[in-house]
Write a protein that holds these residues in place. Structure first.
Motif, PDB file in Angstrom:
ATOM      1  N   ARG A 170       0.835  -1.211   0.000  1.00 56.91           N
ATOM      2  CA  ARG A 170       0.000   0.000   0.000  1.00 56.91           C
ATOM      3  C   ARG A 170       0.867   1.258   0.000  1.00 56.91           C
ATOM      4  O   ARG A 170       0.600   2.218  -0.727  1.00 56.91           O
ATOM      5  N   GLU A 171       1.921   1.252   0.805  1.00 54.57           N
ATOM      6  CA  GLU A 171       2.821   2.406   0.846  1.00 54.57           C
ATOM      7  C   GLU A 171       3.566   2.559  -0.482  1.00 54.57           C
ATOM      8  O   GLU A 171       3.783   3.677  -0.963  1.00 54.57           O
ATOM      9  N   ALA A 172       3.973   1.443  -1.075  1.00 53.15           N
ATOM     10  CA  ALA A 172       4.664   1.500  -2.367  1.00 53.15           C
ATOM     11  C   ALA A 172       3.761   2.101  -3.435  1.00 53.15           C
ATOM     12  O   ALA A 172       4.196   2.934  -4.248  1.00 53.15           O
ATOM     13  N   GLN A 173       2.506   1.692  -3.449  1.00 59.08           N
ATOM     14  CA  GLN A 173       1.552   2.240  -4.418  1.00 59.08           C
ATOM     15  C   GLN A 173       1.372   3.740  -4.236  1.00 59.08           C
ATOM     16  O   GLN A 173       1.349   4.506  -5.210  1.00 59.08           O
ATOM     17  N   THR A 174       1.280   4.167  -2.980  1.00 62.30           N
ATOM     18  CA  THR A 174       1.109   5.594  -2.699  1.00 62.30           C
ATOM     19  C   THR A 174       2.338   6.388  -3.129  1.00 62.30           C
ATOM     20  O   THR A 174       2.217   7.471  -3.725  1.00 62.30           O
ATOM     21  N   LEU A 175       3.495   5.871  -2.837  1.00 68.16           N
ATOM     22  CA  LEU A 175       4.731   6.557  -3.216  1.00 68.16           C
ATOM     23  C   LEU A 175       4.852   6.705  -4.733  1.00 68.16           C
ATOM     24  O   LEU A 175       5.236   7.761  -5.241  1.00 68.16           O
ATOM     25  N   VAL A 176       4.507   5.657  -5.454  1.00 70.44           N
ATOM     26  CA  VAL A 176       4.638   5.679  -6.911  1.00 70.44           C
ATOM     27  C   VAL A 176       3.541   6.518  -7.565  1.00 70.44           C
ATOM     28  O   VAL A 176       3.803   7.347  -8.443  1.00 70.44           O
ATOM     29  N   GLN A 177       2.289   6.321  -7.115  1.00 71.37           N
ATOM     30  CA  GLN A 177       1.161   6.962  -7.787  1.00 71.37           C
ATOM     31  C   GLN A 177       0.904   8.399  -7.320  1.00 71.37           C
ATOM     32  O   GLN A 177       0.639   9.278  -8.130  1.00 71.37           O
ATOM     33  N   ARG A 178       0.971   8.647  -6.009  1.00 71.49           N
ATOM     34  CA  ARG A 178       0.672   9.986  -5.499  1.00 71.49           C
ATOM     35  C   ARG A 178       1.907  10.855  -5.370  1.00 71.49           C
ATOM     36  O   ARG A 178       1.917  12.020  -5.812  1.00 71.49           O
ATOM     37  N   ASP A 179       2.967  10.291  -4.765  1.00 64.82           N
ATOM     38  CA  ASP A 179       4.171  11.089  -4.522  1.00 64.82           C
ATOM     39  C   ASP A 179       5.099  11.155  -5.727  1.00 64.82           C
ATOM     40  O   ASP A 179       6.062  11.919  -5.722  1.00 64.82           O
ATOM     41  N   LYS A 180       4.807  10.329  -6.739  1.00 68.52           N
ATOM     42  CA  LYS A 180       5.566  10.355  -7.993  1.00 68.52           C
ATOM     43  C   LYS A 180       7.072  10.166  -7.768  1.00 68.52           C
ATOM     44  O   LYS A 180       7.896  10.877  -8.342  1.00 68.52           O
ATOM     45  N   VAL A 181       7.424   9.185  -6.927  1.00 66.91           N
ATOM     46  CA  VAL A 181       8.844   8.920  -6.703  1.00 66.91           C
ATOM     47  C   VAL A 181       9.458   8.326  -7.971  1.00 66.91           C
ATOM     48  O   VAL A 181       8.782   7.708  -8.791  1.00 66.91           O
ATOM     49  N   ASP A 182      10.752   8.514  -8.110  1.00 68.85           N
ATOM     50  CA  ASP A 182      11.463   8.014  -9.287  1.00 68.85           C
ATOM     51  C   ASP A 182      11.886   6.558  -9.128  1.00 68.85           C
ATOM     52  O   ASP A 182      12.087   5.850 -10.122  1.00 68.85           O
ATOM     53  N   LEU A 221      12.269   3.114  -5.845  1.00 73.92           N
ATOM     54  CA  LEU A 221      12.002   2.636  -4.494  1.00 73.92           C
ATOM     55  C   LEU A 221      13.280   2.087  -3.861  1.00 73.92           C
ATOM     56  O   LEU A 221      14.185   1.628  -4.564  1.00 73.92           O
ATOM     57  N   ALA A 222      13.328   2.122  -2.526  1.00 74.04           N
ATOM     58  CA  ALA A 222      14.499   1.618  -1.808  1.00 74.04           C
ATOM     59  C   ALA A 222      14.076   1.187  -0.411  1.00 74.04           C
ATOM     60  O   ALA A 222      12.968   1.464   0.034  1.00 74.04           O
ATOM     61  N   GLY A 223      14.993   0.493   0.271  1.00 72.38           N
ATOM     62  CA  GLY A 223      14.783   0.176   1.675  1.00 72.38           C
ATOM     63  C   GLY A 223      14.437  -1.265   1.950  1.00 72.38           C
ATOM     64  O   GLY A 223      14.896  -2.183   1.272  1.00 72.38           O
ATOM     65  N   SER A 224      13.620  -1.473   2.973  1.00 69.85           N
ATOM     66  CA  SER A 224      13.110  -2.752   3.459  1.00 69.85           C
ATOM     67  C   SER A 224      14.114  -3.453   4.380  1.00 69.85           C
ATOM     68  O   SER A 224      15.320  -3.391   4.184  1.00 69.85           O
ATOM     69  N   PHE A 225      13.577  -4.128   5.385  1.00 67.83           N
ATOM     70  CA  PHE A 225      14.377  -4.859   6.370  1.00 67.83           C
ATOM     71  C   PHE A 225      13.982  -6.334   6.420  1.00 67.83           C
ATOM     72  O   PHE A 225      14.807  -7.208   6.190  1.00 67.83           O
ATOM     73  N   LEU A 226      12.725  -6.613   6.715  1.00 69.96           N
ATOM     74  CA  LEU A 226      12.276  -7.993   6.855  1.00 69.96           C
ATOM     75  C   LEU A 226      12.191  -8.670   5.487  1.00 69.96           C
ATOM     76  O   LEU A 226      11.662  -8.099   4.530  1.00 69.96           O
ATOM     77  N   SER A 227      12.690  -9.872   5.414  1.00 71.68           N
ATOM     78  CA  SER A 227      12.857 -10.541   4.127  1.00 71.68           C
ATOM     79  C   SER A 227      11.543 -10.749   3.379  1.00 71.68           C
ATOM     80  O   SER A 227      11.452 -10.524   2.166  1.00 71.68           O
ATOM     81  N   HIS A 228      10.501 -11.213   4.072  1.00 75.59           N
ATOM     82  CA  HIS A 228       9.241 -11.487   3.376  1.00 75.59           C
ATOM     83  C   HIS A 228       8.612 -10.210   2.833  1.00 75.59           C
ATOM     84  O   HIS A 228       7.973 -10.219   1.778  1.00 75.59           O
ATOM     85  N   ILE A 229       8.829  -9.094   3.521  1.00 75.09           N
ATOM     86  CA  ILE A 229       8.309  -7.813   3.034  1.00 75.09           C
ATOM     87  C   ILE A 229       9.105  -7.338   1.828  1.00 75.09           C
ATOM     88  O   ILE A 229       8.549  -6.832   0.852  1.00 75.09           O
ATOM     89  N   ALA A 230      10.408  -7.508   1.878  1.00 73.53           N
ATOM     90  CA  ALA A 230      11.254  -7.111   0.750  1.00 73.53           C
ATOM     91  C   ALA A 230      10.869  -7.876  -0.513  1.00 73.53           C
ATOM     92  O   ALA A 230      10.841  -7.304  -1.617  1.00 73.53           O
ATOM     93  N   LEU A 231      10.558  -9.153  -0.377  1.00 73.77           N
ATOM     94  CA  LEU A 231      10.159  -9.944  -1.535  1.00 73.77           C
ATOM     95  C   LEU A 231       8.855  -9.426  -2.134  1.00 73.77           C
ATOM     96  O   LEU A 231       8.684  -9.414  -3.355  1.00 73.77           O
ATOM     97  N   ALA A 232       7.956  -8.982  -1.286  1.00 72.96           N
ATOM     98  CA  ALA A 232       6.689  -8.427  -1.776  1.00 72.96           C
ATOM     99  C   ALA A 232       6.918  -7.117  -2.526  1.00 72.96           C
ATOM    100  O   ALA A 232       6.316  -6.870  -3.577  1.00 72.96           O
ATOM    101  N   ILE A 233       7.790  -6.265  -1.992  1.00 71.72           N
ATOM    102  CA  ILE A 233       8.085  -4.992  -2.660  1.00 71.72           C
ATOM    103  C   ILE A 233       8.803  -5.246  -3.983  1.00 71.72           C
ATOM    104  O   ILE A 233       8.538  -4.577  -4.988  1.00 71.72           O
ATOM    105  N   ALA A 234       9.713  -6.213  -3.994  1.00 69.10           N
ATOM    106  CA  ALA A 234      10.433  -6.546  -5.233  1.00 69.10           C
ATOM    107  C   ALA A 234       9.464  -7.001  -6.316  1.00 69.10           C
ATOM    108  O   ALA A 234       9.596  -6.636  -7.493  1.00 69.10           O
ATOM    109  N   ASP A 235       8.472  -7.799  -5.935  1.00 66.75           N
ATOM    110  CA  ASP A 235       7.473  -8.263  -6.893  1.00 66.75           C
ATOM    111  C   ASP A 235       6.649  -7.084  -7.412  1.00 66.75           C
ATOM    112  O   ASP A 235       6.361  -6.989  -8.619  1.00 66.75           O
ATOM    113  N   PHE A 236       6.273  -6.173  -6.514  1.00 66.20           N
ATOM    114  CA  PHE A 236       5.537  -4.968  -6.912  1.00 66.20           C
ATOM    115  C   PHE A 236       6.358  -4.138  -7.893  1.00 66.20           C
ATOM    116  O   PHE A 236       5.848  -3.683  -8.930  1.00 66.20           O
ATOM    117  N   ALA A 237       7.623  -3.923  -7.556  1.00 67.97           N
ATOM    118  CA  ALA A 237       8.494  -3.106  -8.407  1.00 67.97           C
ATOM    119  C   ALA A 237       8.630  -3.720  -9.794  1.00 67.97           C
ATOM    120  O   ALA A 237       8.618  -3.009 -10.809  1.00 67.97           O
TER     121      ALA A 237
END
Length: 397
Positions: free
Chosen positions: A81-93, A95-111
């Motif tokens: 949800r935060e990734a979608q907001t950053l990309v769609q509303r905040d127009k970030v160029d 993405l970066a970050g993440s700590f917990l492995s299962h969350i990072a895998l989800a963000i990687a799939d989104f990206a």
């Protein structure tokens, strides 16, 4: 005429805003700040220092670097949800970050699905660069495989047959345990794994875990616990004398985030990976240490280094690409090299993994504080699998 004047002024304003927007490169950063504060508060400071330094030197081709931080609440759904907001509303160029492995895998799939560049800073999961690796995701920190490989020579040298394992029961812990067993079996075929204790992350029943390990009568223990689970485990183990005459090989325990809370309870002699900031004497690290202490009046933790180096990598990649387009950043990061407080690092083209390394040593107590002694730096390039092995593990484009 007034309408024309207003329209002209409006268009000028829009154009000005467009030009202004192009003068800022936005990085959307997502992390588990409330879940892992011991690591991620220093990490945030490392980011702040690096961004300040990049912009003080003129930014990226004259453009200011901005990092917009969001908390994922420790769940995959919040992270997406935060990734979608950053990309769609905040127009970030990117993405970066993440700590917990299962969350990072989800963000990687989104990206990957959204065609957004993603630099994973901290997660250790091997899957993010191997089984579930994708073209748009790169990772800074040394992986689970690399961490375990750094300790295998020391573990084999102990010449112990009966081993027990204890680890947090999620992707990182499970992977670390499996990798350790595989590597040890290859080097020491007669090894026995007498028990495995997989504990719920941040919810360990330390007394029961320690008792189960003691009942198995191991000669050595491989520990993957960290954060508050580690503190509870060590104190319960000390109370019940679990570690008396038992060797312990432990991932992450030498990192100040997890070592500092132990204080005098620090178990002497454990073989660990970590970050002995007080014992590193190189020009690059000395410069970082001085800048960090001057700004925050505090010493750095491992999180500080990861946050700082992540921004360094982003700046180097953006500088090389001279673009914020995903495909240009991907091409720029393949083989990207830059200097860091831990020396030169490179992002491998074959699996998008950096060669960031870590320190290995033993634990001791000095002046009531836990420290690492007999340290050595292990370059990440020396503990990565061969290209042939990576091609077997990672889907090739």
């Amino acid at each position: 005429m007034r309408c024309l004047a207003w329209a002209s002024a409006f268009l000028l304003s829009v154009c000005s805003l467009g030009l202004q927007a192009k003068e800022v490169i936005k990085v959307g950063e997502i992390n588990s700040y409330k879940t892992i504060p011991a690591f991620l508060e220093p990490y945030k400071k490392g980011i702040e220092l690096a961004v300040e330094e990049v912009n003080a030197k003129g930014g990226i081709h004259g453009k200011t670097l901005e990092v917009i931080m969001r908390d994922d609440g420790g769940t995959q759904s919040n992270a997406i949800r935060e990734a979608q907001t950053l990309v769609q509303r905040d127009k970030v160029d990117l993405l970066a970050g993440s700590f917990l492995s299962h969350i990072a895998l989800a963000i990687a799939d989104f990206a990957d699905k959204k065609n957004v560049f993603f630099l994973a800073g901290e997660p250790l999961t091997d899957k993010i660069t191997w089984e579930k690796g994708n073209e748009r995701t790169f990772r800074l920190r040394d992986s689970t495989y690399m961490k375990v490989a750094m300790l295998i020579d020391d573990a084999v040298a102990l010449n112990k047959k009966r081993w027990a394992l204890v680890y947090p029961n999620y992707e990182y812990g499970q992977s670390a345990a499996e990798t350790f067993k595989k590597m040890m079996k290859e080097r020491q075929p007669d090894i026995e794994f007498v028990t495995e204790q997989a504990t719920p992350f941040n919810k360990i029943d330390a007394g029961s875990t320690v008792q189960a390990l003691a009942d198995a009568k191991p000669e050595a223990i491989f520990n993957v616990l960290f954060s508050t689970d580690l503190t509870k485990f060590v104190r319960a183990g000390n109370t019940r004398q679990l570690f008396k005459d038992v060797e312990v090989v432990s991932l992450l325990t030498g990192e100040p985030e997890y070592l500092d809370p132990l204080g005098e309870d620090t178990p002497k002699g454990w073989i660990v990976t970590g970050y002995p900031w007080y014992a590193i004497d190189t020009p690059e690290h000395n410069a970082f240490l001085k800048a960090y202490q001057d700004k925050f009046n505090d010493y750095p933790r491992l999180g500080s280094i990861v946050g700082y180096m992540m921004v360094q990598s982003l700046a180097a990649g953006l500088e090389k690409a001279n673009s914020t387009k995903t495909e240009d950043l991907v091409n720029a990061f393949k083989g990207l090299e830059h200097m860091s407080p831990l020396g030169a690092i490179q992002y491998r083209a074959i699996d998008h993994q950096s060669t960031m390394g870590a320190y290995v040593g033993r634990l001791d107590v000095k002046d009531g504080k836990g420290v690492m002694v007999d340290i050595r730096y292990v370059n990440g390039a020396d503990v990565q699998p061969s290209d042939e092995e990576v091609r077997r593990l990672r889907p090739q484009p």
